[in-house]
Design a protein around this motif. Sequence first.
Motif, PDB file in Angstrom:
ATOM      1  N   GLY A 126       0.793  -1.225   0.000  1.00  0.00           N
ATOM      2  CA  GLY A 126       0.000   0.000   0.000  1.00  0.00           C
ATOM      3  C   GLY A 126       0.822   1.271   0.000  1.00  0.00           C
ATOM      4  N   ASP A 138       1.306  -2.918  -4.206  1.00  0.00           N
ATOM      5  CA  ASP A 138       0.066  -3.468  -3.621  1.00  0.00           C
ATOM      6  C   ASP A 138       0.381  -4.599  -2.651  1.00  0.00           C
ATOM      7  N   ASP A 191      -4.411   4.860  -2.921  1.00  0.00           N
ATOM      8  CA  ASP A 191      -4.234   3.602  -3.636  1.00  0.00           C
ATOM      9  C   ASP A 191      -4.158   3.798  -5.145  1.00  0.00           C
TER      10      ASP A 191
END
Length: 478
Positions: free
Chosen positions: A405, A478, A443
């Motif tokens: 993240g 991610d 994100d």
Amino acid sequence: MSAPHVPKVAGIDPAVPAPAHNSAAKPSKTPAGTEGGPPVPPAQDVRPVDQLAVVQDRLAGWISDLTTLHELTERLARTDSLDNALHELVHAGAALVGARRGMIVLEPADGRGPDTTVGLGLGQADIGTIETIPRSAASYGRILDGLPQEDAGSPDRLEVAHPDLRNEPDLDPRHREVAARLGYAASYAVPLATDADGRLGAAVWLYDEPTEPVERQRHLVGLYTRYAAEHLARHLDLTRARSTVETIREELLPSRLPRLTGVRLAVRHRTGPGGGGDWYDALPLPEGALGLAVGGVTGSGPSAVAAMGRLRASLRAYAVMEGEDPVAVLSDLELLLRLTEPARSATALFAYCEGRTLLMAGAGHCPPLIVGDRRTEFVETSLSAPLGMLSCWEAPSVEFEVEPGETLLLYSDGLLHRTGEPMDRAFARLHAAAASVPRSVRDDPEAVADHVLHTVLPDGRATADGPEDVVLLAVRFD
């Protein structure tokens, strides 16, 4: 309908009538047989003082015209772009011919562009409506397609005048329809051309009532547009040169960013007007690794762009061969720079990414910035000189981990220089911009890059031309 009075413009007065010539005084005659009677009155003479007043008025008009032309050409000379020059030209020309609306159609005869249209008092929809007139019937179209001399007014001046569009018998019906819809009743058009470049375009001014410029106004606008065409030609050459450099530069940079599992990338790139040598790269490497690079060469213009292309291509080759060792990659690049570009230096940063583990080396480049929910911090790298500055470059690499993240920001020093602040304050501004990224968009690397760029460079400085290139590469893990 009689033509209305042309609006008075500063420095442009109605034509002064030609002065009457003095007649020589004739001696009085006495009719025969009337010696001593009253003399016959002489012919009416113009007194010298009246003749002098007419000459003074005419000289004052000439001086006023020259002053006006000087002021308008000075304003035009101060324009710093082709678009600004076109807007200044259509405004000044309208004042000279006493019109309220007008348009400039730029369409160079050599076909190399750029082709554009600029309006005064006309919206894009209005310009689109005018462009529906058949080109052979539109005054600007006739000029651009080569106006026959017999239809061009006086032999020494090309022009197309429609003093009364509503009542002109041979006017194209579509032209009359468009004029009625847009509410103009007369038009006056002149070419924009130079001896060296030929026709660059045409200028058209529109009147609300039937009229046409008087001879004095035509002469003034002719002088002004001849100077303006030379000025436009210089801006046109500069615009084309910049476009060529920009095209070459863009072709030397990645056409698209790679797509890898677990990594998303976004880039923002702004080039200075001189075409600097900053670059970025993101390339897939063997065994699913990713190579990231940013850098810049000294100088600007085509030579810097060419040097940038050579260095970036070489770094790609070194990264494929030994990307897992960033120090070796930059050492090879430094040796190549010293052998092939001895008068030039460069900064560079290369990172080898395997999963969320990064091994990175830098040569005089700004440290990356990690942005996440729990931290916003610069990556600690050792100080090192730019490539080409020392007889032998060497610096240790640094290894670090990014959390799921988090986003890694790599950037050029142009981003900091464009703030206009000292470097310590520019770094603080960048850190604050990254820390203020809303959690709702963290994100999305595209949104992160936009937020950081426009926060560090507010008030349009992120998109305006500047002396420094800007590169901002956002890498989301991610």
